[in-house]
Design an enzyme around this catalytic site. Structure first.
Site, mmCIF file in Angstrom:
data_model
loop_
_atom_site.group_PDB
_atom_site.id
_atom_site.type_symbol
_atom_site.label_atom_id
_atom_site.label_comp_id
_atom_site.label_asym_id
_atom_site.label_seq_id
_atom_site.Cartn_x
_atom_site.Cartn_y
_atom_site.Cartn_z
ATOM 1 N N ARG A 240 0.864 -1.179 0.000
ATOM 2 C CA ARG A 240 0.000 0.000 0.000
ATOM 3 C C ARG A 240 0.899 1.225 0.000
ATOM 4 N NH1 ARG A 240 -3.527 -2.721 -1.566
ATOM 5 N NH2 ARG A 240 -5.588 -3.094 -0.698
ATOM 6 N N GLU A 269 -3.199 7.280 -4.553
ATOM 7 C CA GLU A 269 -3.394 6.821 -5.926
ATOM 8 C C GLU A 269 -4.874 6.886 -6.319
ATOM 9 O OE1 GLU A 269 -1.735 2.807 -5.322
ATOM 10 O OE2 GLU A 269 -3.768 2.006 -5.579
ATOM 11 N N HIS A 287 -0.591 0.073 -9.935
ATOM 12 C CA HIS A 287 -1.292 -0.896 -9.069
ATOM 13 C C HIS A 287 -1.869 -2.068 -9.872
ATOM 14 C CE1 HIS A 287 -3.627 -1.323 -5.025
ATOM 15 N NE2 HIS A 287 -3.293 -2.497 -5.529
HETATM 16 C C1 8YV Z 1 -6.423 -5.027 -5.997
HETATM 17 C C2 8YV Z 1 -4.989 -5.190 -3.891
HETATM 18 O O1 8YV Z 1 -6.187 -4.901 -7.340
HETATM 19 O O2 8YV Z 1 -6.328 -6.995 -3.196
HETATM 20 C C3 8YV Z 1 -5.703 -6.000 -2.867
HETATM 21 O O3 8YV Z 1 -5.637 -5.628 -1.690
HETATM 22 O O4 8YV Z 1 -4.258 -4.341 -3.567
HETATM 23 C C4 8YV Z 1 -5.132 -5.423 -5.357
HETATM 24 O O5 8YV Z 1 -4.878 -6.735 -5.629
HETATM 25 C C5 8YV Z 1 -6.995 -3.771 -5.506
HETATM 26 O O6 8YV Z 1 -7.196 -3.777 -4.148
HETATM 27 C C6 8YV Z 1 -8.305 -3.446 -6.206
HETATM 28 O O7 8YV Z 1 -9.282 -4.401 -5.926
#
Ligand code: 8YV
Length: 321
Positions: A240, A269, A287
């Site tokens: 994150r 972001e 991301h």
């Molecule tokens: C996702 C992520 O693409 O699952 C998570 O926590 O960071 C990513 O794999 C994002 O959260 C959007 O769903």
């Protein structure tokens, strides 16, 4: 429940997931994938039994408190759930489920890509080629940081951290890790445990964040901790954005204290700190950790497995609270 549960699906999900949603739920979907404001979400949630949500819809306590009383479950299309105030949900009797276990490989692949891309100056080298600046081969040109045999420190040795360690062992890297608790010898697989992450930093030629965002990890990588890293270390973040203090990392990338960074996630972001764009030693991705067809299907199915279990009165396969 004799009728199909009413589900609000906040984002457009992959076709196989949409098909299962249409089959099993009375769903309000979002075919144009428009990100809704909190007010729109609260309005659309009226009368719904559950919400299949994502990190693009922040759910702090003040939003959770305003959810219609019909909403009894939040299934987030993500493994991270820092966008949801879970204690507030629990207090209202709202169940929360997430998607662990199905995106470990895809995310670890992107962590390895960031590690290699940063170390070998992939952004700068690619730019030289694409802008026509590639005039000649130079014995001293476009030199990166050697990867093989170096020490990799992993902050957060959960499933994704361990999947990264497995890949890095293929590059003969020496694995160090810091985690709330020490792993079993089997899961540790020879990695060196550091209870105190600060004590690990001087050992990290490479440092990768694979931890959740919590009050303990927020802005962990600040000026003081960057100073503890060896000169010329490489930083990787696929966890994150807010675990890194952007101003401190940008300053260290400019000075060369940090040789390079590979970043897939950013604070704020998609409105990230644009100073990164001017840094040839920053390898940047938008991301895409879990962005494979197979993984996004599996994430959607995991959300639906959680919802199906909830409405059948069974324990959730992936409960958060
Ligand atoms: C996702 C992520 O693409 O699952 C998570 O926590 O960071 C990513 O794999 C994002 O959260 C959007 O769903």
């Amino acid at each position: 429940m004799s009728r199909k549960p009413k589900l609000l699906v906040t984002r457009l999900t992959p076709p196989n997931v949409e098909a299962r949603i249409a089959r099993d739920y009375d769903a309000a979907v979002n075919p144009e994938d428009i990100i809704m404001t909190t007010e729109e979400l609260l309005e659309k949630a009226q009368g719904c039994d559950a919400i299949l949500c994502s990190p693009t819809e922040p759910m702090p306590a003040e939003v959770i408190e305003r959810l219609p009383s019909s909403v009894r479950m939040l299934a987030t299309f993500s493994v991270g759930y820092d966008q949801i105030d879970v204690p507030a949900a629990t207090a209202r009797g709202i169940k929360v489920g997430n998607t662990p276990g199905v995106l470990d490989d895809a995310t670890a692949d992107i962590a390895m890509l960031c590690l290699l891309g940063a170390a070998r100056m992939a952004h700068n080298a690619g730019t030289v080629l694409r802008t026509g600046a590639w005039q000649r081969w130079e014995p001293t040109g476009l030199l990166g940081v050697h990867v093989t045999g170096k020490r990799l420190g992993i902050i957060g040795m959960g499933r994704i951290g361990r999947a990264l360690a497995k890949r890095a062992r293929g590059f003969d890297m020496e694995i160090h890790y810091s985690n709330r608790s020490r792993l079993t010898p089997e899961l540790e697989a020879g990695a060196v445990y550091h209870q105190d992450p600060e004590e690990m930093l001087p050992q990290c030629d490479f440092l990768s964040f694979n931890c959740p965002l919590t009050e303990q990890t927020r802005h962990f990588l600040n000026r003081e901790r960057i100073a503890l890293l060896p000169d010329g270390a490489v930083v990787v973040n696929t966890a994150r954005g807010p675990v890194v203090e952007d101003a401190a990392l940008i300053e260290a990338l400019k000075s060369g204290k940090i040789a390079a960074a590979g970043l897939d996630v950013f604070e704020g972001e998609p409105a990230f700190d644009k100073a990164y764009l001017d840094l040839p030693n920053a390898f940047l991705l938008p991301h895409i950790g879990s962005a494979t067809v197979e993984t996004r299907d599996a994430m959607g199915f995991k959300c639906l497995d959680n919802l199906d279990a909830f409405f059948a009165g069974r324990p959730l396969p992936a409960p958060v609270n």
